[in-house]
Each structure stands twice: as structure tokens, then as C-alpha cells.
Design a protein around this motif. Structure first.
Motif, PDB file in Angstrom:
ATOM      1  N   GLU A 152     -15.220  -3.873  18.800  1.00 13.60           N
ATOM      2  CA  GLU A 152     -14.142  -3.262  18.015  1.00 13.60           C
ATOM      3  C   GLU A 152     -14.572  -1.887  17.501  1.00 13.60           C
ATOM      4  N   SER A 183     -14.187  -9.340  13.962  1.00 10.94           N
ATOM      5  CA  SER A 183     -13.669  -8.767  15.196  1.00 10.94           C
ATOM      6  C   SER A 183     -12.148  -8.937  15.283  1.00 10.94           C
ATOM      7  N   GLN A 200      -9.424  -5.789  15.073  1.00 12.86           N
ATOM      8  CA  GLN A 200      -8.485  -5.606  16.171  1.00 12.86           C
ATOM      9  C   GLN A 200      -7.045  -5.546  15.656  1.00 12.86           C
ATOM     10  N   ARG A 252      -4.188  -2.664  15.279  1.00  5.59           N
ATOM     11  CA  ARG A 252      -2.881  -2.941  15.871  1.00  5.59           C
ATOM     12  C   ARG A 252      -1.764  -2.658  14.859  1.00  5.59           C
ATOM     13  N   TYR A 256      -6.768  -3.559  22.112  1.00 11.11           N
ATOM     14  CA  TYR A 256      -7.447  -4.723  22.668  1.00 11.11           C
ATOM     15  C   TYR A 256      -8.618  -4.364  23.591  1.00 11.11           C
TER      16      TYR A 256
END
Lengths: 255, 418, 308
Positions: free
Chosen positions: C45, C115, C119, C123, C233
Motif C-alpha cells: 500500500e 493494508s 487501500q 479509495r 488496488y
């Protein structure tokens, strides 16, 4: 074929550039208490770790009842009947005393998955036998009243005794004790002394002992091996060791 | 306090760096090119709030800690009825809960029953993963792969060989277990971290294979028209297929699609109860004891003749087989499956359930599974932030309460002195 | 040269390019592992955040009217390094330091949680769609037979090679020559002993996270520019690949990570050349399992001695 229970010959263990054990020989006879002594860092525990399969020796052979074991994994060696304790007690601290002894009898229990799910008679019988054996050994080491306590809450001396009981329920042929008297007071040491002798006399097992307490070693050993800086220094009955000038110089002389 | 000011300033600065660029400025795609847009005042307000918050918490760390120590800690053990009473009431409590589970669906809407069925699938998955993570202490990040194996086993067996749900169920569990065994064997000899990453990769591989092996699995389009379970051969459709009978014809009642939903729910209840029973038994068996011992001290276990690989493998395989059962049921319930249902996110959700409930605690895992499936349904906005919260929950739980919300110990065998 | 050999040469070039970025990310895994014996699951990440930061900086600078490409790229690289390093530092502080010395399972779970959190944090902040940027550096050298197969080596690929080489050299010099580097090596040997000898181990551990993150950021900027598209991702797969590279080379060994990265990159490119490209992930992962099976210490790793 010799009548030795354990036969270690020319054991060599090397960690990178460090030669921790160099040519050690040990012959443990049945029903004997055999001690391994030597100054700190002499490689005693490394020898133990090799015999019990935690290390694979660089060179040399280890035979138990004539069978080569130096390439076997630790759990298989223990199944053959060679069981050890540790320098720093390794109990399952958050499990109860009795469960510590049950874990040790894993191989005696009916571990069949379906038998356990259905509680078959054979499963129940094995379970009961294991309980009885555990209770018997708790009695032997004087811990019966503590059976349902958490092992981690026992006093240090009790933990030491529990560790020995845990070895004994596996019904070993050779019991290996790594500094069992370390951290015990004189009274507890004397009790331990009695216990080890009783094991030899009543249970028909041999004991391999690493110990610093000279009183204990000289008092109960049938045979002593001295190692110094990884190499064998002397080997013989206690009287002979006590009189050996090399040993006195290397070890006894210091204290 | 003035000694705390520099660390506090530093922490605030770090927080600012963490947020200013990635939250404060947003990339927007405009046709072929990108533009940057500054965030609105509200977002900057949040950033400022975070920075000031971190600064104050760091600055006042010591006084806060002293305050917390002075606060009385809630002791809930006192609130529970005593152990003896609980022990005597236990069979009655179980009977009450089970009968409640069985009666309840006839009184509520179809949607609620359907949601309950979904929840039960997660309960099963949570309990299965709990064996691996909670009991054996192995971190499995690809648990969803076994779930997928179970689901595709049933879907394919039903499509190609016309096998029924009940026939496929044991096969699905078995096949998932075989996969677990094959994967676990090489890796379980190694350190725990490797297992985590290998299972993670394995989960991805299974998904990629399902996506690309189009001739067998239909690829991203998935497999549809999977048969629903039947009740001793009685189908829950409007019209019976050749050579069989439907439920409503047999009992001579009007057809209702609700029957099917309730039946599926009852099957799920049955599976979950079976799972709970089996796991409860295993906990008391030598195997359950060996798992705990292995978690405590692997070296001692080896010195006592326990083979760590075999014992770990048994947990790993058993956990996988429960995922296989759950997958088989999932395929039957949905009637349609595609690789999309088996992404890493799914594994993460199941792991979050186990972590939140308390590793090793069955009750906790069940409660967590219920909470985690029902909450997103209650609040739609929650959906958007769901994964963020799951991630956050995992971190915070481990920091503050690694034993979970409802920690519970394995029942220990007692020596009864005569 | 025949068509096949030219094609293979092309794949070799592509593989070396991807492989060198894997190597950069893998160093982060290997350094952290070497010192605290933990896998930093959130490392992928950090790489992803590096690409986002770089894109934001580049577009931001263009919008502000800075048009000199080298200046923009240099500033983007520096920003990415700073921000990613901060993330590396924060991960260590939040997910690892408070749990040091506890059961091993616990920090593994926090790192996974971290993680997932990061992420989704990106997003939510940046949207989940692919973001594409037109290529900033185009063109390159082409050679081979125009009638049979033309092998191209783009400037971007050359830049990636150069930057990777420079970063690795800098790291090697830092580890072998500087005082802090020596402290790092001491910690990798024996953390407790290093602490007793007066090394601030907390600082060194944080430093390894920061260095790892910085290298991941460099890889992020390079790969971001190379591929031209990013989404929240990408860190997941990149992390998995880099970890494979680290294990392949022998986890804990820095030269191992470099070697592992290159081997993995080339293997992948070769797989993609002859099979459907989706299977390159399968191959990479199978490689990981095979190494763990037959040589868990990797190519250059040292066997671990168990402490009884």
C-alpha cells in the motif's frame, strides 16, 4: 552390539565458524544416572539439543537402543522414548497442570477424529487411562493437590517437578534433564535428588543429566562425562572424576 | 507537559503529511487527461480536526493515562450468573435458542429470513476460520479459496453429473479439505508469516483460475441454474422436474416461494448447529488440546512427541472443510456463482469476524458474524465505509483487546479427586 | 536474428524493467524482516500511495504552470518519497511498535488490517476508478529487423534501470559506510545485543521502515509513469510479487532481494510471452510455493538457527 542404551560417538556441531561441540562421546547404560558437566559454554546443552533432535549434528552418530537417530526430527526421537526437560522451564503455562500431562500422552490417546466425536468406548477408555496415569505421576511428584491449577501459577520448584512428571507420563526409556536444580533452594534440590534416584530404581529408566550443582552430581551419578570448550575432557565414575587433575584445573578448581 | 510538546508537534506534522496530499487534493479524470481538484472546505476541516486531535492526544497523553487509571474499570464477570447455575441451565438455554431459531422464520418477512440465512453462512465461515486462526494460531488469508472450492464443486457436480445438494455436500467438504491439505503440507512446516502470504496468494490463484478456465467454470460469467436442496427428494419449485415431486404437491398445500426461503434457512441452521457441535467436541478432544499446546510452545510439543506439522495440518484441513460445506450451501442458496463472490475482500471480512469476536471464542465469533452481516444491511451508507472500518477494527482490536470482544477459553478437563 | 529470439529479447527487456521495480519494493520487505523478523503486509500500500502522490504532484505542478519536465519529475519523486516514508513511519508506530515482543500472530493481523485500511482510505479519498495519465516520456531506441520483429527499448525503461541502479548503489553505500547503516547491520545481527550496546533500536527499526517505504515510493513513481494508469488496488499484487521476490532471493538479504526481483520479473515476462498474460500471476505464485518447498532460505539467504 554394545549394551549401551544411548551411544553418542564423535559428535560434532558447528554453527557457521563456531565449533560448539567437537568429538564428544557418551555411553549411557541402562538404569544409570549419567551426568554431563563442564564450565558454562562448554556445549552441554548443544549436545542435548543434538540428541533430542533439535539440531542436526554436523558429524558423528547418535544411537538409541542401537538405532541411529541423528537424522531424525525431534518428535520422532521423543516417540522412541528419549524425552527431555529444558534449561528454562517450558510448560504450557495457561493450561492446567493435569492438561499438561494429557498433552504429553497425545500418542497414547485415541486421536481418531470420529472416535472422539462419537465418544466411542475405546476413546473413553483411553481417556480414563490417561487421566489415571497423570494422577499417578502427580502423586509421585507431590502435585496432586494442584491438578486443576494453571501451570503458570505454580512456584518455580513445582514447575520443575511438573516438567519431569510431564516427561514421565510419556513412559520414556531415557530421561534427559537439563539443569533441573537450577534456581531451586537446598531443600528442593534434596527432594529432586531423591526423585531422580527413585526414577532410576523404580521405573527402570536411565537418566542423562546436565547439572551445575556439584553436590547433586557427585551424590547421585553412576557415571560422569566432563566436556570443556566442546571437547571431551574426562569420563568415568564420580570418584575418578573428582581425582582427575585436568578436571580440577578446568572446572572444579575455578569454584 | 512542555516536554511532551515536541513529540506532539512531530505527531501532528506526521498526521498532516499523511492527509494533506492524498485527501486534500483529488485527482479527476477528464477525458484522456487528469486534473487536480482541491478538496472542499469540509474535508480540510476534517484534516485540521485530525491534526489538532493527534496533537492534543499526544500532548495530553500522560494526564489522560492518569485519568484512565483512576476511572473504575467495568467488571462484567460479576454481572453473569455464577458458573454452577449456568452449568445447570445450559441444556435449557440451548433448547430455548434452538427452538427460537426454528420457530422464528415463520413469523417474519421473507427478506429477514433470507438475510438470516446469509448471516448463518458467515457464522459457519467464521467458526471454520476460527479453528485455523483462533485454535491453531495460523493466519489464513486465503480462506475464501476453500469456500470457492466448495461452491464450485457443487455447481459443477450438479451441472455435469446432476448430483443433488445432499450428495455434493460431503464431497464439497472433502475436496476443500484435500485442497487445504495439499496447500498446507509444504507451507505449515515453515514459519507462520509464510503461511499467511502463501494462503493470500493461493486465494488469488484460485480466483484467477476460475476466471480464466472458461470452458469449465464459465469464467467471469459464472455458473447459473444451480439446483436448490430438496427435502428427501421433494422439490421446492412450482413445478416438479421429471420423475420427482414438489413439496406443495406432496402436502397438498398452495405453492409459496416462501417455503423455499424458510427451508434454506432451516438447512443453514442445521449446518451451523452441526458445525458448533463438532467444534465443541473437538475442543475437548486430544486434538483440541494439542492445538492449544502448540500455540503455547511448539518446542515443548516436539520434545513430547507431538508432530507439529500434522497437528497444524489437521486444523488447516478441518477449517478448509467447513469452508467447503459453507461454499456448497452458498451455491445452492444463490443458484448462481461467479468468481466475483470469492475475492480477497471476502477473506478479509471473515478474518475481521474472527478477530472482532475473539480468536478462539465461538460465542464471540457468532455474535461478530451477526453484527458484521446485519449492520451493512441496516445502514446503506455504512456499505461505503465498510472495508475501511474492517481494516481499522482489525488494527484497533489487536492494539487494545487482542482477545476479542467476547474472549473465551477452551474448556479444560478437570481431575476429579475421589 | 530470428523472430523468436528477437521476441525473447524484447521480453527480457520488459522483464528487467518490471523486475528492477520489484527488487526496489522487495528491499522494504527484506530489511524489515531482517531486523524484526516480521513481514510488513502493508508495504504494497505504501507503494500504491507513492504512485498517487507522484501523480498528484505532477498534475498539480503542471496546473501551476511549471512546464520543465525534469523539474516536475524530480519534485514528484521527492514528494512521493517524503509522503510514502511518512506512511512507512506511521505504520511502524501504529501497527508494529506497540506490539513488539508479543505473540507473532498479533502484528500480522494488525498489518493486514493496516493494508485493508490504507487501500480503502485511498479509495474513499481518490475514487476507485482507474486514473490514466498520458505518457510524459515517450520514444526510445528501436533495433532489430523492421521486417521481422522490431525490439524497442523506451527511454522510460532506460530511466527505470538507471534510477534503480542509482538507488541500490546509494542504499549499499549507506548500509556499508554510514554510522546508521552500521547500526542497522548490528540490529539485524542481534537486536537485543545492539540495544544493550547503546544503539537506539527503536530509531533503527523506524528507519528501516522509512527506507523501505522510500524505495517503494521510487518504484511507485517509475511504474506509475511506465504503465500510466493507477488505482487503489495496485498495491496488493505488487506487494505480493515483491514479497515473492524477497523470498526467492532469501528474505533478510538485500542482495537477495535485488536478485529475486530481477529473476521474478524476467520469469513473468517470459510467461506472459508464451501464455495468456493472466497466468503470469499464477506462475509467480507457484514459484513462491516451490521455493518455500525446496529452498525456504532462498537463493542467498542464511539458514535460521532455532533458539531452544
Amino acid at each position: 552390539m554394545s549394551d549401551n542404551l544411548l551411544d553418542v560417538s564423535n559428535l560434532v556441531m558447528r554453527f557457521g565458524g563456531l565449533l560448539a561441540v567437537d568429538g564428544v562421546n557418551l555411553q549411557v547404560k541402562p538404569r544409570q544416572i549419567h551426568s554431563v558437566i563442564g564450565p558454562n559454554g562448554a556445549g552441554k546443552t548443544t549436545v542435548f539439543n543434538c540428541i533430542s533432535g533439535f539440531y542436526t549434528p554436523t558429524d558423528g552418530t547418535i544411537r538409541y537402543r542401537g538405532k541411529a537417530i541423528h537424522r531424525m526430527s525431534g518428535h520422532r526421537i521423543s516417540l522412541l522414548g528419549l524425552v527431555r526437560t529444558f534449561q528454562h522451564v517450558r510448560l504450557f503455562a495457561s493450561m492446567t497442570v493435569i492438561e499438561n500431562l494429557l498433552v504429553a500422552q497425545h500418542r497414547h490417546l485415541n486421536t481418531n477424529y470420529f472416535a472422539g466425536l462419537l465418544k466411542t468406548p475405546s476413546y473413553r477408555r483411553r481417556q480414563r487411562e490417561a487421566m489415571d496415569r497423570a494422577a499417578h505421576w502427580l502423586q509421585q511428584v507431590d502435585l496432586l493437590d494442584f491438578a486443576n491449577r494453571e501451570a503458570g501459577n505454580l512456584s518455580y520448584g513445582q514447575q520443575r517437578r511438573l516438567e519431569i512428571a510431564r516427561c514421565m507420563v510419556t513412559e520414556p526409556g531415557l530421561l534427559m534433564l537439563d539443569e533441573p536444580a537450577a534456581g531451586l533452594n537446598p531443600r528442593e534440590t534434596a527432594e529432586l535428588d531423591q526423585l531422580i534416584m527413585r526414577l532410576r530404581d523404580e521405573q527402570d529408566i536411565a537418566v542423562l543429566l546436565i547439572e551445575h550443582d556439584m553436590g547433586l552430581v557427585m551424590g547421585i551419578s553412576d557415571h560422569i562425562t566432563v566436556i570443556n570448550q566442546g571437547a571431551p575432557l574426562a569420563d568415568g565414575p564420580p570418584d575418578q572424576i573428582r581425582a582427575n587433575p585436568a578436571v580440577i584445573k578446568a572446572y572444579l578448581g575455578e569454584s | 507537559m512542555h516536554r511532551a510538546i515536541f513529540p506532539a508537534l512531530f505527531a501532528a506534522g506526521v498526521t498532516f503529511l499523511l492527509t494533506c496530499l492524498v485527501v486534500g487534493i483529488r485527482l479527476e479524470q477528464e477525458g484522456a487527461s487528469l486534473t487536480v481538484v482541491g478538496a472542499d472546505a469540509e474535508t480540510w476541516g476534517w484534516i485540521a480536526f485530525a491534526v489538532i486531535g493527534v496533537f492534543l492526544v499526544q500532548l495530553l497523553q500522560q494526564p489522560l493515562q492518569r485519568l484512565r487509571q483512576r476511572l473504575p474499570t467495568a467488571d462484567i464477570t460479576g454481572l453473569l450468573p455464577n458458573e454452577m447455575l449456568l452449568h445447570r441451565l445450559k441444556p435449557w438455554l440451548i433448547a430455548l435458542v434452538v427452538s427460537g431459531l426454528l420457530v422464528w422464520p415463520f413469523m417474519v418477512s421473507r427478506g429477514a429470513v433470507d438475510l438470516a440465512t446469509l448471516t448463518l453462512i458467515y457464522v459457519m465461515l467464521g467458526l471454520g476460520l476460527n479453528i485455523v486462526v483462533g485454535f491453531a494460531g495460523l493466519l489464513d488469508l486465503g480462506y475464501v479459496a476453500f469456500y470457492a472450492v466448495g461452491a464450485y464443486t457443487y455447481a459443477l457436480l450438479s451441472e455435469y453429473y446432476g448430483l443433488s445438494f445432499w450428495m455434493s455436500l460431503p464431497l464439497a467438504g472433502l475436496l476443500a479439505a484435500v485442497f487445504g491439505c495439499l496447500l498446507g503440507f509444504p507451507v505449515l512446516r515453515l514459519r507462520g508469516d509464510y503461511l499467511a502470504i502463501v494462503t493470500l496468494g493461493f486465494g488469488e490463484i484460485i480466483r484467477i483460475l476460475l476466471n480464466n478456465w472458461t470452458s469449465l467454470t464459465g469464467g467471469p460469467n459464472g455458473i447459473g441454474g444451480i439446483d436448490k436442496p430438496s427435502l428427501f427428494g421433494l422439490e421446492f419449485s412450482r413445478r416438479a422436474s421429471e420423475g420427482s415431486q414438489t413439496f406443495h404437491e406432496f402436502f397438498d398445500i398452495d405453492y409459496s416461494s416462501g417455503h423455499k426461503v424458510i427451508f434454506l434457512y432451516l438447512v443453514a441452521v442445521l449446518l451451523v448447529l452441526l458445525t458448533i457441535y463438532i467444534i465443541n467436541r473437538i475442543q475437548r478432544m486430544p486434538l483440541g488440546r494439542a492445538w492449544e499446546a502448540l500455540r503455547e510452545d511448539e518446542i515443548a510439543c516436539r520434545s513430547l512427541g507431538l508432530n507439529p506439522t500434522v497437528i497444524k495440518l489437521s486444523a488447516f484441513t478441518l477449517g478448509a472443510s467447513f469452508a467447503g460445506f459453507a461454499g456448497c450451501f452458498f451455491a445452492a442458496r444463490q443458484g448462481f456463482i461467479s468468481p466475483e463472490s470469492f475475492t480477497f475482500i471476502e477473506s478479509a471480512i471473515i478474518l475481521a469476524i474472527v478477530v472482532l469476536g475473539g480468536m478462539g471464542s465461538q460465542m464471540g465469533v457468532i455474535c461478530a458474524a451477526i453484527a458484521m452481516t446485519i449492520l451493512p444491511e441496516l445502514a446503506r451508507e455504512f456499505q461505503e465505509y465498510r472495508m475501511l472500518m474492517f481494516g481499522g477494527v482489525m488494527v484497533l482490536m489487536m492494539l487494545w483487546r487482542p482477545q476479542g470482544l467476547l474472549p473465551m477459553k477452551r474448556p479444560h478437563l478437570e481431575l476429579k479427586t475421589s | 536474428m530470428t523472430e523468436t529470439s528477437l521476441y525473447v529479447l524484447q521480453q527480457l527487456i520488459n522483464g528487467l524493467t518490471i523486475g528492477s521495480t520489484y527488487a526496489l519494493i522487495a528491499i522494504g520487505y527484506t530489511m524489515v524482516y531482517g531486523i524484526i523478523g516480521m513481514i510488513n503486509f502493508a508495504h504494497g500500500e505504501v507503494y500504491m500511495i507513492g504512485t498517487y502522490t507522484a501523480f498528484i504532484t505532477i498534475i498539480g505542478l503542471f496546473t501551476m504552470g511549471v512546464s520543465s519536465l525534469p523539474v516536475v519529475l524530480l519534485l514528484a519523486l521527492m514528494t512521493a518519497i517524503i509522503i510514502s516514508s511518512t506512511y512507512g513511519y506511521a505504520i511502524e508506530r501504529v501497527a508494529y511498535r506497540p506490539l513488539r515482543g508479543g505473540p507473532r500472530l498479533i502484528p500480522l493481523i494488525t498489518a493486514i488490517g493496516m493494508s485493508i485500511f490504507l487501500q480503502n482510505y485511498i479509495r474513499l479519498a481518490q475514487g476507485s476508478r482507474d486514473l490514466a495519465m498520458p505518457a510524459l516520456i515517450s520514444g526510445g531506441i528501436e533495433f532489430g529487423d523492421p521486417d521481422v520483429f522490431e525490439v524497442s527499448l523506451s527511454w522510460m525503461q532506460l530511466i527505470i534501470w538507471g534510477v534503480t541502479l542509482a538507488s541500490m548503489t546509494a542504499l549499499a553505500l549507506f548500509i556499508s559506510r554510514s554510522r546508521l547503516g552500521r547500526a542497522c547491520r548490528a540490529c539485524a545481527q542481534d537486536l537485543k545485543m545492539a540495544n544493550l550496546l547503546g544503539i537506539d533500536t527503536n530509531r533503527i527499526i523506524a528507519l528501516t521502515f522509512v527506507i523501505g517505504a522510500a524505495l517503494a515510493a521510487i518504484a511507485g513513481v517509475m511504474l506509475g509513469l511506465y504503465y500510466g494508469t493507477i488505482n487503489p488496488y495496485i498495491g496488493f499484487m505488487a506487494g505480493l510479487k515483491a514479497f515473492t521476490a524477497a523470498v526467492l532471493g532469501g528474505i533478510g538479504s538485500i542482495p537477495g532481494a535485488m536478485l529475486g526481483g530481477l529473476i521474478l520479473g524476467i520469469t513473468e515476462a517470459m510467461t506472459a510471452a508464451f501464455f495468456p498474460s493472466e497466468y503470469k500471476d499464477v506462475v509467480a505464485f507457484s514459484l513462491l510455493v516451490l521455493i518455500l518447498l525446496f529452498r525456504p532460505t532462498g537463493l542467498l539467504g542464511k539458514p535460521e538457527v532455532e533458539k531452544v
